[in-house]
Design an enzyme around this catalytic site. Sequence first.
Site, PDB file in Angstrom:
ATOM      1  N   TYR A 106       1.043  -1.276   0.187  1.00 11.67           N
ATOM      2  CA  TYR A 106       0.147  -0.145   0.083  1.00 11.67           C
ATOM      3  C   TYR A 106       0.476   1.234  -0.190  1.00 11.67           C
ATOM      4  O   TYR A 106       2.010   1.290  -0.465  1.00 11.67           O
ATOM      5  CB  TYR A 106      -0.913  -0.193   1.085  1.00 11.67           C
ATOM      6  N   ARG A 159      -8.681  10.382  -8.592  1.00  6.33           N
ATOM      7  CA  ARG A 159      -7.925  11.046  -7.526  1.00  6.33           C
ATOM      8  C   ARG A 159      -7.281   9.809  -6.649  1.00  6.33           C
ATOM      9  O   ARG A 159      -7.691   9.535  -5.713  1.00  6.33           O
ATOM     10  CB  ARG A 159      -8.669  11.863  -6.537  1.00  6.33           C
ATOM     11  N   LYS A 177      -6.052  -2.474  -1.821  1.00  7.91           N
ATOM     12  CA  LYS A 177      -6.966  -2.330  -0.496  1.00  7.91           C
ATOM     13  C   LYS A 177      -7.904  -3.836  -0.171  1.00  7.91           C
ATOM     14  O   LYS A 177      -7.496  -4.245   1.100  1.00  7.91           O
ATOM     15  CB  LYS A 177      -8.142  -1.385  -0.648  1.00  7.91           C
ATOM     16  N   GLU A 248     -13.548   4.159  -3.476  1.00  6.32           N
ATOM     17  CA  GLU A 248     -12.029   4.498  -3.306  1.00  6.32           C
ATOM     18  C   GLU A 248     -11.474   5.391  -4.290  1.00  6.32           C
ATOM     19  O   GLU A 248     -11.552   5.138  -5.517  1.00  6.32           O
ATOM     20  CB  GLU A 248     -11.357   3.139  -3.463  1.00  6.32           C
ATOM     21  N   ASP A 249     -10.966   6.554  -3.814  1.00  6.48           N
ATOM     22  CA  ASP A 249     -10.168   7.444  -4.710  1.00  6.48           C
ATOM     23  C   ASP A 249     -10.936   8.260  -5.852  1.00  6.48           C
ATOM     24  O   ASP A 249     -10.255   8.081  -6.929  1.00  6.48           O
ATOM     25  CB  ASP A 249      -8.803   6.629  -5.385  1.00  6.48           C
ATOM     26  N   ASP A 271     -14.260   5.145   1.579  1.00 10.28           N
ATOM     27  CA  ASP A 271     -13.036   5.042   2.469  1.00 10.28           C
ATOM     28  C   ASP A 271     -12.523   6.226   2.742  1.00 10.28           C
ATOM     29  O   ASP A 271     -11.951   6.789   3.853  1.00 10.28           O
ATOM     30  CB  ASP A 271     -12.230   4.045   2.093  1.00 10.28           C
ATOM     31  N   ASP A 272     -12.428   7.222   1.465  1.00 15.32           N
ATOM     32  CA  ASP A 272     -11.565   8.563   1.716  1.00 15.32           C
ATOM     33  C   ASP A 272     -12.270   9.465   2.544  1.00 15.32           C
ATOM     34  O   ASP A 272     -11.840  10.254   3.265  1.00 15.32           O
ATOM     35  CB  ASP A 272     -11.482   9.210   0.386  1.00 15.32           C
ATOM     36  N   ASN A 411      -0.819  11.462   1.103  1.00 19.33           N
ATOM     37  CA  ASN A 411      -0.249  10.262   0.714  1.00 19.33           C
ATOM     38  C   ASN A 411       0.175  10.623  -0.832  1.00 19.33           C
ATOM     39  O   ASN A 411      -0.407  11.380  -1.722  1.00 19.33           O
ATOM     40  CB  ASN A 411      -1.176   8.908   0.651  1.00 19.33           C
TER      41      ASN A 411
HETATM   42  P1  NAI Z   1      -9.549  15.917  -2.508  1.00 18.51           P
HETATM   43  O1  NAI Z   1      -9.017  16.154  -3.861  1.00 18.51           O
HETATM   44  O2  NAI Z   1     -11.141  15.638  -2.222  1.00 18.51           O
HETATM   45  O3  NAI Z   1      -9.207  17.134  -1.733  1.00 18.51           O
HETATM   46  C1  NAI Z   1      -8.129  18.092  -1.814  1.00 18.51           C
HETATM   47  C2  NAI Z   1      -8.073  19.386  -0.945  1.00 18.51           C
HETATM   48  O4  NAI Z   1      -6.928  19.835  -0.891  1.00 18.51           O
HETATM   49  C3  NAI Z   1      -9.064  20.303  -1.750  1.00 18.51           C
HETATM   50  O5  NAI Z   1      -9.974  20.833  -0.887  1.00 18.51           O
HETATM   51  C4  NAI Z   1      -8.127  21.342  -2.363  1.00 18.51           C
HETATM   52  O6  NAI Z   1      -8.625  22.614  -2.449  1.00 18.51           O
HETATM   53  C5  NAI Z   1      -7.038  21.432  -1.290  1.00 18.51           C
HETATM   54  N1  NAI Z   1      -5.689  22.063  -1.628  1.00 18.51           N
HETATM   55  C6  NAI Z   1      -5.142  21.781  -2.805  1.00 18.51           C
HETATM   56  N2  NAI Z   1      -3.892  22.440  -3.113  1.00 18.51           N
HETATM   57  C7  NAI Z   1      -4.184  23.290  -1.796  1.00 18.51           C
HETATM   58  C8  NAI Z   1      -3.310  24.395  -1.378  1.00 18.51           C
HETATM   59  N3  NAI Z   1      -2.236  24.795  -1.928  1.00 18.51           N
HETATM   60  N4  NAI Z   1      -3.467  24.950  -0.048  1.00 18.51           N
HETATM   61  C9  NAI Z   1      -4.607  24.623   0.568  1.00 18.51           C
HETATM   62  N5  NAI Z   1      -5.338  23.450   0.199  1.00 18.51           N
HETATM   63  C10 NAI Z   1      -5.258  22.794  -1.115  1.00 18.51           C
HETATM   64  O7  NAI Z   1      -8.762  14.806  -1.799  1.00 18.51           O
HETATM   65  P2  NAI Z   1      -8.778  13.946  -0.815  1.00 18.51           P
HETATM   66  O8  NAI Z   1      -9.453  12.704  -0.823  1.00 18.51           O
HETATM   67  O9  NAI Z   1      -9.298  14.932   0.338  1.00 18.51           O
HETATM   68  O10 NAI Z   1      -7.249  13.400  -0.364  1.00 18.51           O
HETATM   69  C11 NAI Z   1      -6.245  14.642   0.050  1.00 18.51           C
HETATM   70  C12 NAI Z   1      -5.033  13.922   0.417  1.00 18.51           C
HETATM   71  O11 NAI Z   1      -5.303  13.141   1.795  1.00 18.51           O
HETATM   72  C13 NAI Z   1      -4.206  12.879  -0.507  1.00 18.51           C
HETATM   73  O12 NAI Z   1      -3.001  12.907  -0.539  1.00 18.51           O
HETATM   74  C14 NAI Z   1      -4.962  11.537   0.028  1.00 18.51           C
HETATM   75  O13 NAI Z   1      -3.740  10.528  -0.445  1.00 18.51           O
HETATM   76  C15 NAI Z   1      -4.770  11.922   1.532  1.00 18.51           C
HETATM   77  N6  NAI Z   1      -5.663  11.019   2.329  1.00 18.51           N
HETATM   78  C16 NAI Z   1      -5.026  10.371   3.264  1.00 18.51           C
HETATM   79  C17 NAI Z   1      -5.612   9.430   4.115  1.00 18.51           C
HETATM   80  C18 NAI Z   1      -4.938   8.829   5.038  1.00 18.51           C
HETATM   81  O14 NAI Z   1      -3.871   9.048   5.627  1.00 18.51           O
HETATM   82  N7  NAI Z   1      -5.521   8.097   6.197  1.00 18.51           N
HETATM   83  C19 NAI Z   1      -6.902   8.932   3.602  1.00 18.51           C
HETATM   84  C20 NAI Z   1      -7.622   9.785   2.406  1.00 18.51           C
HETATM   85  C21 NAI Z   1      -6.652  10.568   1.810  1.00 18.51           C
END
Ligand code: NAI
Length: 555
Positions: A106, A159, A177, A248-249, A271-272, A411
């Site tokens: 993962y 995503r 997953k 997912e994603d 899951d996200d 991530n």
């Molecule tokens: P998403 O695409 O739904 O949201 C991303 C957010 O970041 C948006 O609101 C966007 O406006 C904001 N953003 C982008 N550039 C920015 C900047 N320069 N300044 C401020 N905000 C900014 O994506 P999602 O699903 O929310 O995932 C985001 C990250 O979180 C990914 O890297 C994902 O891998 C990680 N993630 C981690 C998890 C964990 O550790 N357990 C679980 C799910 C996601």
Amino acid sequence: MSNKNNKDGAQSVGNGIRGMDLLRNPAHNKGTAFTKAERDALGLRGLLPPGVLTQQQQAERILRHFRNARSDLDRYVLMNDLMDRSEQLFYKVVMDNLEEMLPILYTPTVGQACQEYGYIFRRPHGVYISARDRGHMPEIFNNWPHKDIRIIVVTDGERILGLGDLGANGMGIPVGKLQLYTACAGVPAKHCLPVMLDVGTENQELLNAPLYLGHKKPRLRGKEYDDMVEEFMVAASEAYPGVLIQFEDFANPNAFPLLKRYRDRFCVFNDDIQGTGSVAMSGILSSLKITGQKLSDQRFLFLGAGAASMGIGDMLTALIMEEGVSKEEARQHSWFMDSTGLIVAGREKLTAHKARYAHPHAEIKDFCEAVKALKPTTIMGASGQPGSFSKEVLRAMAEVNERPIVFALSNPTSKAECTAEEAYRYTDGRAVFASGSPFAPVKYKHKTFIPGQGNNAYIFPGVGLGVVASKSKHVTEEMFFIAAKTVASLVDEDDIAHGRTYPPFDKIGEVSLDIAVEVAKLAWDNGLAQVDRPVDIREFIRDLRYDATYHNHAS
Ligand code: NAI
């Protein structure tokens, strides 16, 4: 979920398959571990070198290759090749060495694997449903060799982690997953189906790449997209009645509407949104044990206002409401910043999801300024913007908090808002830190800090096992809530002494079982379960779990 491996292992060796077909069948192949008697009985004489190894010896041989491999991507390929040869040996190696295997199967390695999927593709590990397959979905499910599917993980690849639109190459995510469902919670692999809903891609590099294996068209949008997802949901639920479908994603604009549209019609979760909410809530509960603070004194500032951040925000809101405050009041504890700036009341073009958290305040564009103005107790990054928890941000957090809580959840590792080392260094070793991808322990000023990994793998396998065991009609918010509390309750004094916000990952089997028991109880208590309540739920679920140990053929 009867498990032939457990119940009648001796008779099921080979499962009626013989000779070379048996050696080529990963579900039943034991390779060099077939005993002499089995080789005679199953038409294998002469097809294997004469030496007979134990499963343990085979596992050691695999581990030696694994550790000598040149790169993590090579390790990923090696392990997935093993899964194609012998499923039980694959899970034996993975389950006995989970902490070492998780970063390969993962995040972060799966991210690189997805980026290179076109080059490392060997055999399909799930089904691909492309825009060209409209009208043929039942046929696709019929082509899949296993009929008793209990869990589907589906992505449309838009995503993938924090890496963006990877189109059909995103298949690595559902595959990974579902491997975790088996490795962490013991859901038998034959009940799991990874699905790639290939609606096209907007990634020009992929569209231009000669070796790209996906549907080379721009993504379906609007009604065409919705119709394709609807067709998939109906076809999957007809092919596998009661199947649990994990989204997912998916990109933010689809993730929320799909969950809303299907959560009461089918057995689904995202899951996200929900898994992340749950694992982060669990991390916050443990962090408060470490800092000795009260939940009601917390102010959370999120960087990113997407699926992950909003899922966490909603879960924390529900948690604060348990202290007897209204939803409105509870929401006041969480602030969000997206790519446009701080989300404040009166900001134009706010989606309904964001508007719920738009509190009165002057507009702020810069994250560090927001930290200085709002003085949060916790900063939580889910923005995919590496380096955004800068030295100045971390110093500002350390100035206003004795124990600043810093969760850099993006991530893979390359996208984390800060590294573990930075978090400890710039707060003078006072940060309570957790990340989405793993970081190694950090030595700072003669002390060793163990960063917590807020990995959803603490949550979704156990939730899924509980849902599947009880045949729950739906996956409820309450299930993720109880999962978070269960994980937090397993953080012990020793973990707290080391600043560790999650239980060690090698306890994941028991963690998942505990979650599954609580989730299944909820299903039975709330009339959602579709099987009779057993006298001993824990024993009932324990018996359903996958057994990666070989059994010998009765000679
Ligand atoms: P998403 O695409 O739904 O949201 C991303 C957010 O970041 C948006 O609101 C966007 O406006 C904001 N953003 C982008 N550039 C920015 C900047 N320069 N300044 C401020 N905000 C900014 O994506 P999602 O699903 O929310 O995932 C985001 C990250 O979180 C990914 O890297 C994902 O891998 C990680 N993630 C981690 C998890 C964990 O550790 N357990 C679980 C799910 C996601």
